[in-house]
Motif scaffolding. Structure first.
Motif, PDB file in Angstrom:
ATOM      1  N   LEU A   1      50.447   8.634  72.913  1.00 36.11           N
ATOM      2  CA  LEU A   1      50.538   7.748  73.857  1.00 36.11           C
ATOM      3  C   LEU A   1      51.825   7.209  74.212  1.00 36.11           C
ATOM      4  CD1 LEU A   1      47.932   5.355  72.284  1.00 36.11           C
ATOM      5  CD2 LEU A   1      47.660   6.605  74.351  1.00 36.11           C
ATOM      6  N   GLU A   2      52.776   7.277  73.580  1.00 37.93           N
ATOM      7  CA  GLU A   2      54.297   7.040  73.895  1.00 37.93           C
ATOM      8  C   GLU A   2      54.770   8.150  74.909  1.00 37.93           C
ATOM      9  OE1 GLU A   2      56.689   6.747  70.487  1.00 37.93           O
ATOM     10  OE2 GLU A   2      55.594   4.740  69.701  1.00 37.93           O
ATOM     11  N   HIS A   3      54.185   9.356  74.511  1.00 36.91           N
ATOM     12  CA  HIS A   3      54.872  10.361  75.306  1.00 36.91           C
ATOM     13  C   HIS A   3      54.062  10.262  76.636  1.00 36.91           C
ATOM     14  CE1 HIS A   3      56.878  14.075  76.323  1.00 36.91           C
ATOM     15  NE2 HIS A   3      55.682  14.862  76.312  1.00 36.91           N
ATOM     16  N   GLN A   4      52.810   9.848  76.764  1.00 34.39           N
ATOM     17  CA  GLN A   4      51.953   9.730  78.137  1.00 34.39           C
ATOM     18  C   GLN A   4      52.646   8.627  78.884  1.00 34.39           C
ATOM     19  OE1 GLN A   4      48.008   9.179  77.135  1.00 34.39           O
ATOM     20  NE2 GLN A   4      47.340  11.134  77.975  1.00 34.39           N
ATOM     21  N   LEU A   5      53.189   7.491  78.159  1.00 37.84           N
ATOM     22  CA  LEU A   5      53.675   6.312  78.957  1.00 37.84           C
ATOM     23  C   LEU A   5      55.218   7.018  79.475  1.00 37.84           C
ATOM     24  CD1 LEU A   5      53.123   3.589  76.496  1.00 37.84           C
ATOM     25  CD2 LEU A   5      52.289   3.730  78.700  1.00 37.84           C
ATOM     26  N   ASP A   6      55.773   7.857  78.822  1.00 36.91           N
ATOM     27  CA  ASP A   6      57.209   8.433  79.385  1.00 36.91           C
ATOM     28  C   ASP A   6      56.777   9.460  80.592  1.00 36.91           C
ATOM     29  OD1 ASP A   6      58.513   7.240  77.399  1.00 36.91           O
ATOM     30  OD2 ASP A   6      58.665   9.190  76.264  1.00 36.91           O
ATOM     31  N   ILE A   7      55.834  10.190  80.466  1.00 36.59           N
ATOM     32  CA  ILE A   7      55.307  10.999  81.624  1.00 36.59           C
ATOM     33  C   ILE A   7      54.605  10.057  82.882  1.00 36.59           C
ATOM     34  CG2 ILE A   7      53.441  12.414  82.366  1.00 36.59           C
ATOM     35  CD1 ILE A   7      53.428  13.694  79.624  1.00 36.59           C
ATOM     36  N   GLU A   8      54.066   9.041  82.588  1.00 36.18           N
ATOM     37  CA  GLU A   8      53.701   8.082  83.680  1.00 36.18           C
ATOM     38  C   GLU A   8      54.678   7.546  84.350  1.00 36.18           C
ATOM     39  OE1 GLU A   8      50.725   5.618  81.394  1.00 36.18           O
ATOM     40  OE2 GLU A   8      49.272   7.354  81.474  1.00 36.18           O
ATOM     41  N   ALA A   9      55.784   7.160  83.543  1.00 38.82           N
ATOM     42  CA  ALA A   9      57.024   6.684  84.217  1.00 38.82           C
ATOM     43  C   ALA A   9      57.744   7.625  85.032  1.00 38.82           C
ATOM     44  CB  ALA A   9      57.903   6.025  82.979  1.00 38.82           C
ATOM     45  N   GLN A  10      57.735   8.839  84.862  1.00 43.22           N
ATOM     46  CA  GLN A  10      58.433   9.919  85.539  1.00 43.22           C
ATOM     47  C   GLN A  10      57.684  10.315  86.747  1.00 43.22           C
ATOM     48  OE1 GLN A  10      59.241  13.300  82.992  1.00 43.22           O
ATOM     49  NE2 GLN A  10      60.226  11.996  81.513  1.00 43.22           N
ATOM     50  N   VAL A  11      56.129  10.122  86.858  1.00 37.49           N
ATOM     51  CA  VAL A  11      55.438  10.749  87.758  1.00 37.49           C
ATOM     52  C   VAL A  11      55.771  10.029  89.064  1.00 37.49           C
ATOM     53  CG1 VAL A  11      53.061  10.427  88.660  1.00 37.49           C
ATOM     54  CG2 VAL A  11      53.514  11.508  86.407  1.00 37.49           C
TER      55      VAL A  11
ATOM     56  N   ASP B   1      40.773  10.370  63.193  1.00 35.02           N
ATOM     57  CA  ASP B   1      41.469   9.316  62.770  1.00 35.02           C
ATOM     58  C   ASP B   1      43.020   9.099  62.274  1.00 35.02           C
ATOM     59  OD1 ASP B   1      41.155   6.341  62.616  1.00 35.02           O
ATOM     60  OD2 ASP B   1      40.722   6.341  60.517  1.00 35.02           O
ATOM     61  N   ARG B   2      43.720   9.942  63.379  1.00 31.88           N
ATOM     62  CA  ARG B   2      45.187   9.901  62.817  1.00 31.88           C
ATOM     63  C   ARG B   2      45.914   9.045  63.964  1.00 31.88           C
ATOM     64  NH1 ARG B   2      47.372  14.520  60.608  1.00 31.88           N
ATOM     65  NH2 ARG B   2      49.196  13.449  60.649  1.00 31.88           N
ATOM     66  N   GLU B   3      46.185   7.759  63.390  1.00 27.26           N
ATOM     67  CA  GLU B   3      46.862   6.832  64.420  1.00 27.26           C
ATOM     68  C   GLU B   3      48.245   7.153  64.690  1.00 27.26           C
ATOM     69  OE1 GLU B   3      47.673   2.147  64.320  1.00 27.26           O
ATOM     70  OE2 GLU B   3      46.056   2.807  63.410  1.00 27.26           O
ATOM     71  N   ASP B   4      48.899   7.842  63.638  1.00 23.86           N
ATOM     72  CA  ASP B   4      50.267   8.132  64.001  1.00 23.86           C
ATOM     73  C   ASP B   4      50.492   9.319  65.195  1.00 23.86           C
ATOM     74  OD1 ASP B   4      49.065  10.047  62.166  1.00 23.86           O
ATOM     75  OD2 ASP B   4      50.969  10.805  61.366  1.00 23.86           O
ATOM     76  N   LEU B   5      49.464  10.129  65.130  1.00 20.08           N
ATOM     77  CA  LEU B   5      49.532  11.151  66.173  1.00 20.08           C
ATOM     78  C   LEU B   5      49.063  10.596  67.646  1.00 20.08           C
ATOM     79  CD1 LEU B   5      47.879  14.351  64.397  1.00 20.08           C
ATOM     80  CD2 LEU B   5      50.491  13.892  64.767  1.00 20.08           C
ATOM     81  N   ILE B   6      48.090   9.587  67.450  1.00 12.37           N
ATOM     82  CA  ILE B   6      47.855   8.858  68.523  1.00 12.37           C
ATOM     83  C   ILE B   6      49.060   8.306  69.210  1.00 12.37           C
ATOM     84  CG2 ILE B   6      46.036   7.153  69.617  1.00 12.37           C
ATOM     85  CD1 ILE B   6      44.334   7.997  67.304  1.00 12.37           C
ATOM     86  N   ARG B   7      49.579   7.370  68.249  1.00 15.25           N
ATOM     87  CA  ARG B   7      50.820   6.706  68.863  1.00 15.25           C
ATOM     88  C   ARG B   7      51.809   7.624  69.611  1.00 15.25           C
ATOM     89  NH1 ARG B   7      51.645   1.663  68.173  1.00 15.25           N
ATOM     90  NH2 ARG B   7      50.183   0.196  66.688  1.00 15.25           N
ATOM     91  N   ALA B   8      52.146   8.472  68.818  1.00 18.72           N
ATOM     92  CA  ALA B   8      53.100   9.511  69.348  1.00 18.72           C
ATOM     93  C   ALA B   8      52.580   9.922  70.974  1.00 18.72           C
ATOM     94  CB  ALA B   8      53.357  10.951  68.364  1.00 18.72           C
TER      95      ALA B   8
END
Length: 195
Positions: free
Chosen positions: A95-105, A86-93
């Motif tokens: 997910l943001e990094h995943q979105l960055d990766i998905e933009a690069q793919v 239940d660490r929303e701050d880590l989940i958000r970080a």
């Protein structure tokens, strides 16, 4: 550079080399033919260098794509762990990094595809240049062989010797004519004495 290389390869393969070989028939075929072969060799070297760069770019893009995909998968596992705690701050970080990766793919996939296409194009250029070089070398060898078989113009010494032989033949012929003339006169003179 790609357009210049493409134009140069196109010029060489499309007949510029054959036109040069044809022009050589009236000049010094060995020197100019070797120069034409060196030009093709230089183009082959340039294409090989460019091909090496394309292969390296493809490899690096594919490696980066693999790394990013792997990082995306790692983040998914980390997101699951953060969810369980239940660490929303880590989940958000994450997910943001995943979105960055998905933009690069997609960009990386395009880079891999472009590099693969460039590699195939350069391999085609290389094959065409190598075929043209083989053809030119054969043409030059055939031309040189044909020239070797063709009668060579006489040298100055041969011309002088020929002139002397021709003069000697004229003298001998003149002597034979003089002998016959003398024989005819002698025969006529005897006919006149008899008659």
């Amino acid at each position: 550079m790609a357009d210049t290389l493409r134009a140069r390869v196109g010029r060489i393969v499309s007949g510029g080399a054959h036109a040069l070989i044809d022009a050589l028939e009236e000049v010094m075929p060995d020197a100019l033919g070797q120069q034409a072969l060196r030009e093709v060799d230089q183009a082959i070297d340039e294409v090989r260098a460019e091909l090496g760069r394309a292969i390296a770019a493809r490899h690096l893009s594919a490696k980066r794509l693999t790394e990013q995909s792997s990082r995306h998968d790692d983040l998914s596992a980390q997101i699951e762990l953060a969810l369980s705690q239940d660490r929303e701050d880590l989940i958000r970080a994450a997910l943001e990094h995943q979105l960055d990766i998905e933009a690069q793919v997609p960009v990386l996939e395009t880079a891999v595809a472009d590099a693969a296409q460039r590699q195939a194009e350069l391999e085609g250029y290389l094959a065409a240049l190598q075929a043209t070089r083989r053809e030119m070398a054969e043409d030059l060898t055939d031309l040189t062989a044909a020239r070797a078989k063709a009668p060579q113009p006489p040298t100055d010494a041969e011309l002088a010797r020929g002139a002397k032989l021709s003069e000697l033949e004229r003298l001998a012929r003149g002597h034979r004519v003089d002998e016959r003339l003398a024989a005819l006169r002698a025969a006529r003179s005897q006919d006149l004495k008899r008659g």
